[in-house]
Design a protein around this motif. Structure first.
Motif, PDB file in Angstrom:
ATOM      1  N   ALA A 108       0.826  -1.209   0.000  1.00 42.11           N
ATOM      2  CA  ALA A 108       0.000   0.000   0.000  1.00 42.11           C
ATOM      3  C   ALA A 108       0.857   1.255   0.000  1.00 42.11           C
ATOM      4  CB  ALA A 108      -0.935  -0.004   1.217  1.00 42.11           C
ATOM      5  N   PHE A 109       2.028   1.184   0.613  1.00 42.95           N
ATOM      6  CA  PHE A 109       2.919   2.345   0.694  1.00 42.95           C
ATOM      7  C   PHE A 109       3.703   2.554  -0.588  1.00 42.95           C
ATOM      8  CE2 PHE A 109       7.121   4.120   1.815  1.00 42.95           C
ATOM      9  CZ  PHE A 109       6.708   5.349   2.325  1.00 42.95           C
ATOM     10  N   ASP A 110       4.169   1.460  -1.221  1.00 44.84           N
ATOM     11  CA  ASP A 110       5.024   1.574  -2.405  1.00 44.84           C
ATOM     12  C   ASP A 110       4.851   0.333  -3.275  1.00 44.84           C
ATOM     13  OD1 ASP A 110       6.958   1.987  -4.320  1.00 44.84           O
ATOM     14  OD2 ASP A 110       8.661   1.996  -2.937  1.00 44.84           O
ATOM     15  N   ALA A 111       4.167   0.487  -4.405  1.00 46.60           N
ATOM     16  CA  ALA A 111       3.915  -0.643  -5.306  1.00 46.60           C
ATOM     17  C   ALA A 111       5.159  -1.068  -6.078  1.00 46.60           C
ATOM     18  CB  ALA A 111       2.804  -0.293  -6.282  1.00 46.60           C
ATOM     19  N   ASP A 112       6.276  -0.374  -5.883  1.00 51.19           N
ATOM     20  CA  ASP A 112       7.540  -0.760  -6.508  1.00 51.19           C
ATOM     21  C   ASP A 112       8.618  -1.059  -5.464  1.00 51.19           C
ATOM     22  OD1 ASP A 112       6.809  -0.556  -9.260  1.00 51.19           O
ATOM     23  OD2 ASP A 112       6.863   1.620  -9.083  1.00 51.19           O
ATOM     24  N   GLY A 113       8.219  -1.267  -4.214  1.00 50.32           N
ATOM     25  CA  GLY A 113       9.165  -1.518  -3.143  1.00 50.32           C
ATOM     26  C   GLY A 113       9.423  -2.998  -2.907  1.00 50.32           C
ATOM     27  N   ARG A 114      10.142  -3.284  -1.825  1.00 49.43           N
ATOM     28  CA  ARG A 114      10.543  -4.652  -1.528  1.00 49.43           C
ATOM     29  C   ARG A 114       9.346  -5.557  -1.266  1.00 49.43           C
ATOM     30  NH1 ARG A 114      14.511  -5.676   3.494  1.00 49.43           N
ATOM     31  NH2 ARG A 114      12.634  -5.023   4.621  1.00 49.43           N
ATOM     32  N   GLU A 115       8.388  -5.085  -0.478  1.00 43.49           N
ATOM     33  CA  GLU A 115       7.219  -5.917  -0.190  1.00 43.49           C
ATOM     34  C   GLU A 115       6.390  -6.161  -1.451  1.00 43.49           C
ATOM     35  OE1 GLU A 115       8.181  -3.338   1.615  1.00 43.49           O
ATOM     36  OE2 GLU A 115       8.761  -4.287   3.514  1.00 43.49           O
ATOM     37  N   ALA A 116       6.322  -5.149  -2.320  1.00 42.30           N
ATOM     38  CA  ALA A 116       5.617  -5.331  -3.590  1.00 42.30           C
ATOM     39  C   ALA A 116       6.309  -6.380  -4.450  1.00 42.30           C
ATOM     40  CB  ALA A 116       5.530  -4.002  -4.341  1.00 42.30           C
ATOM     41  N   ALA A 117       7.636  -6.406  -4.412  1.00 40.50           N
ATOM     42  CA  ALA A 117       8.374  -7.427  -5.160  1.00 40.50           C
ATOM     43  C   ALA A 117       8.062  -8.819  -4.629  1.00 40.50           C
ATOM     44  CB  ALA A 117       9.881  -7.158  -5.093  1.00 40.50           C
ATOM     45  N   VAL A 118       7.898  -8.946  -3.314  1.00 39.85           N
ATOM     46  CA  VAL A 118       7.514 -10.234  -2.729  1.00 39.85           C
ATOM     47  C   VAL A 118       6.150 -10.665  -3.254  1.00 39.85           C
ATOM     48  CG1 VAL A 118       6.852 -11.384  -0.581  1.00 39.85           C
ATOM     49  CG2 VAL A 118       8.924  -9.986  -0.662  1.00 39.85           C
ATOM     50  N   LEU A 119       5.193  -9.741  -3.291  1.00 40.65           N
ATOM     51  CA  LEU A 119       3.852 -10.072  -3.773  1.00 40.65           C
ATOM     52  C   LEU A 119       3.865 -10.441  -5.256  1.00 40.65           C
ATOM     53  CD1 LEU A 119       1.647  -7.409  -1.962  1.00 40.65           C
ATOM     54  CD2 LEU A 119       1.637  -9.878  -1.580  1.00 40.65           C
ATOM     55  N   LYS A 120       4.580  -9.669  -6.062  1.00 39.36           N
ATOM     56  CA  LYS A 120       4.664  -9.983  -7.493  1.00 39.36           C
ATOM     57  C   LYS A 120       5.374 -11.319  -7.707  1.00 39.36           C
ATOM     58  CE  LYS A 120       4.738  -5.056  -8.586  1.00 39.36           C
ATOM     59  NZ  LYS A 120       5.590  -3.908  -8.994  1.00 39.36           N
ATOM     60  N   GLY A 121       6.381 -11.588  -6.884  1.00 38.94           N
ATOM     61  CA  GLY A 121       7.061 -12.879  -6.974  1.00 38.94           C
ATOM     62  C   GLY A 121       6.152 -14.030  -6.584  1.00 38.94           C
ATOM     63  N   TRP A 122       5.303 -13.791  -5.601  1.00 39.73           N
ATOM     64  CA  TRP A 122       4.328 -14.823  -5.205  1.00 39.73           C
ATOM     65  C   TRP A 122       3.366 -15.101  -6.356  1.00 39.73           C
ATOM     66  CZ3 TRP A 122      -1.019 -14.355  -4.691  1.00 39.73           C
ATOM     67  CH2 TRP A 122      -1.666 -15.446  -4.096  1.00 39.73           C
ATOM     68  N   VAL A 123       2.874 -14.059  -7.022  1.00 40.63           N
ATOM     69  CA  VAL A 123       1.998 -14.248  -8.182  1.00 40.63           C
ATOM     70  C   VAL A 123       2.733 -15.026  -9.271  1.00 40.63           C
ATOM     71  CG1 VAL A 123       0.738 -13.086 -10.031  1.00 40.63           C
ATOM     72  CG2 VAL A 123       0.621 -12.196  -7.698  1.00 40.63           C
ATOM     73  N   GLY A 128       2.088 -18.214 -12.313  1.00 39.63           N
ATOM     74  CA  GLY A 128       2.895 -18.252 -13.527  1.00 39.63           C
ATOM     75  C   GLY A 128       2.870 -16.981 -14.342  1.00 39.63           C
ATOM     76  N   LEU A 129       2.452 -15.861 -13.750  1.00 40.00           N
ATOM     77  CA  LEU A 129       2.385 -14.581 -14.458  1.00 40.00           C
ATOM     78  C   LEU A 129       3.632 -13.763 -14.140  1.00 40.00           C
ATOM     79  CD1 LEU A 129      -1.348 -13.642 -13.781  1.00 40.00           C
ATOM     80  CD2 LEU A 129      -0.394 -14.873 -15.742  1.00 40.00           C
ATOM     81  N   LEU A 130       4.413 -13.455 -15.151  1.00 38.93           N
ATOM     82  CA  LEU A 130       5.635 -12.690 -14.952  1.00 38.93           C
ATOM     83  C   LEU A 130       5.323 -11.210 -14.758  1.00 38.93           C
ATOM     84  CD1 LEU A 130       7.802 -14.410 -17.701  1.00 38.93           C
ATOM     85  CD2 LEU A 130       8.218 -14.515 -15.232  1.00 38.93           C
ATOM     86  N   PRO A 131       6.114 -10.512 -13.942  1.00 38.50           N
ATOM     87  CA  PRO A 131       5.873  -9.072 -13.760  1.00 38.50           C
ATOM     88  C   PRO A 131       6.186  -8.313 -15.040  1.00 38.50           C
ATOM     89  CG  PRO A 131       7.963  -9.695 -12.761  1.00 38.50           C
ATOM     90  CD  PRO A 131       7.298 -10.977 -13.193  1.00 38.50           C
ATOM     91  N   ARG A 132       5.408  -7.278 -15.278  1.00 37.46           N
ATOM     92  CA  ARG A 132       5.629  -6.411 -16.444  1.00 37.46           C
ATOM     93  C   ARG A 132       6.171  -5.049 -16.041  1.00 37.46           C
ATOM     94  NH1 ARG A 132       6.889  -9.003 -19.851  1.00 37.46           N
ATOM     95  NH2 ARG A 132       6.412  -7.444 -21.434  1.00 37.46           N
ATOM     96  N   HIS A 133       6.129  -4.753 -14.736  1.00 38.48           N
ATOM     97  CA  HIS A 133       6.608  -3.450 -14.257  1.00 38.48           C
ATOM     98  C   HIS A 133       7.028  -3.588 -12.802  1.00 38.48           C
ATOM     99  CE1 HIS A 133       6.613   0.780 -13.000  1.00 38.48           C
ATOM    100  NE2 HIS A 133       6.595   1.121 -14.282  1.00 38.48           N
ATOM    101  N   HIS A 134       8.192  -3.045 -12.481  1.00 41.88           N
ATOM    102  CA  HIS A 134       8.612  -2.912 -11.083  1.00 41.88           C
ATOM    103  C   HIS A 134       9.696  -1.839 -11.037  1.00 41.88           C
ATOM    104  CE1 HIS A 134       8.880  -4.067  -6.888  1.00 41.88           C
ATOM    105  NE2 HIS A 134      10.190  -3.912  -6.989  1.00 41.88           N
ATOM    106  N   GLY A 135       9.283  -0.629 -10.723  1.00 42.70           N
ATOM    107  CA  GLY A 135      10.206   0.496 -10.772  1.00 42.70           C
ATOM    108  C   GLY A 135      10.539   0.921 -12.193  1.00 42.70           C
ATOM    109  N   GLY A 136       9.825   0.388 -13.158  1.00 44.74           N
ATOM    110  CA  GLY A 136      10.043   0.640 -14.579  1.00 44.74           C
ATOM    111  C   GLY A 136       9.535  -0.551 -15.366  1.00 44.74           C
ATOM    112  N   PRO A 137       9.333  -0.394 -16.668  1.00 43.70           N
ATOM    113  CA  PRO A 137       8.854  -1.512 -17.483  1.00 43.70           C
ATOM    114  C   PRO A 137       9.861  -2.661 -17.498  1.00 43.70           C
ATOM    115  CG  PRO A 137       8.646   0.579 -18.656  1.00 43.70           C
ATOM    116  CD  PRO A 137       9.475   0.850 -17.448  1.00 43.70           C
TER     117      PRO A 137
END
Length: 276
Positions: A108-123, A128-137
């Motif tokens: 909630a604080f930062d969608a490109d931060g460390r916790e967001a990376a954990v969530l995107k990694g969990w997805v 099986g969905l790869l991230p398309r953006h994290h601090g940039g495309p």
């Protein structure tokens, strides 16, 4: 608008060949799935925690169900007594108290931060969905943006107690709760405010502002259109399958902050785009 006979599928470069749920990424990430969703089940979660779900089924009050869920999480993962899970107070890396609630607050604080990376990694791992953006495309999986995402993901998981397993159970609880609250519904109409449509991957263009987009692996939406207007001059309106909601702001009363937020698992979506 894309026809049913030619519904865009999830591109191969946006998915993994394997995942940990009952449908492959090529199906759950497709436009056909958005239109005709079925339940998504993570491997073994409900079987492993069958006593919790039996307890939840007997409770009529949503707040009582939330309290039962949080109590189960605390006991199952030793959240209040990390030493019981093998943590030492002398360990130099103070991650013992990193848990699902801290990850959700970090998102909630930062969608490109460390916790967001954990969530995107969990997805990525579970669906099986790869991230398309994290601090940039993310377009080059050997490039610096993707490496930065991997570093944050691994740093966020390091020295934690089954953090991805906690997220597994959170998703299963969210799905149980949505099924209780929205009986006989398969979708929610949700909104997202954006400022730069050029950042989105457009797969197809239709009439009257319709677009088929490839969304990031995890996305923030709201069920209040007026709230979405505060975050951008273009409003995306999407019919989101209930099965693609990881959590929502009122799921755990008093524990999460957000703007009527829903965390939505990505893939190919048809959306209506309205410029304010």
């Amino acid at each position: 608008m894309a026809s049913e006979a030619h519904s865009p599928t999830l591109p191969t470069w946006a998915r993994l060949p394997i995942n940990r749920c009952n449908l492959p990424a090529a199906i759950l990430g497709s436009l056909t799935y958005q239109r005709h969703p079925v339940a998504l089940k993570l491997d073994g979660v409900e079987d492993l925690h069958h006593a919790l779900f039996a307890r939840l089924s007997s409770l009529a009050d949503p707040e009582a169900r939330a309290q039962a869920f949080m109590a189960h999480m605390t006991a199952e993962f030793s959240l209040e007594h990390p030493e019981a899970a093998g943590f030492s107070p002398h360990w130099p890396y103070g991650r013992a108290k990193a848990n699902y609630l801290k990850v959700l607050r970090g998102w909630a604080f930062d969608a490109d931060g460390r916790e967001a990376a954990v969530l995107k990694g969990w997805v990525e791992s579970r669906f099986g969905l790869l991230p398309r953006h994290h601090g940039g495309p993310i377009r080059d999986f050997s490039g610096p943006t993707y490496r930065h995402y991997l570093e944050q993901r691994s740093g966020g998981l390091y020295n934690t107690n089954g953090l991805e397993a906690q997220l597994d159970l959170l998703y299963a609880f969210c799905q149980h709760e949505l099924a209780r609250r929205f009986v006989d519904k398969s979708h929610l109409t949700l909104y997202r405010g954006v400022n730069r449509m050029g950042d989105y991957e457009v797969i197809d263009t239709g009439e009257r502002g319709r677009r088929v987009l490839l969304l990031n692996s995890l996305n923030s939406f709201t069920d209040e259109r007026e709230r979405a207007c505060e975050f951008g001059d273009t409003i995306l309106e999407a019919r989101v399958p209930l099965a693609k909601v990881l959590f929502f702001q009122s799921l755990l009363p008093g524990k999460l902050r957000g703007e009527a937020e829903y965390a939505v698992i990505g893939g190919v979506y048809e959306v209506d785009c309205a410029v304010l």
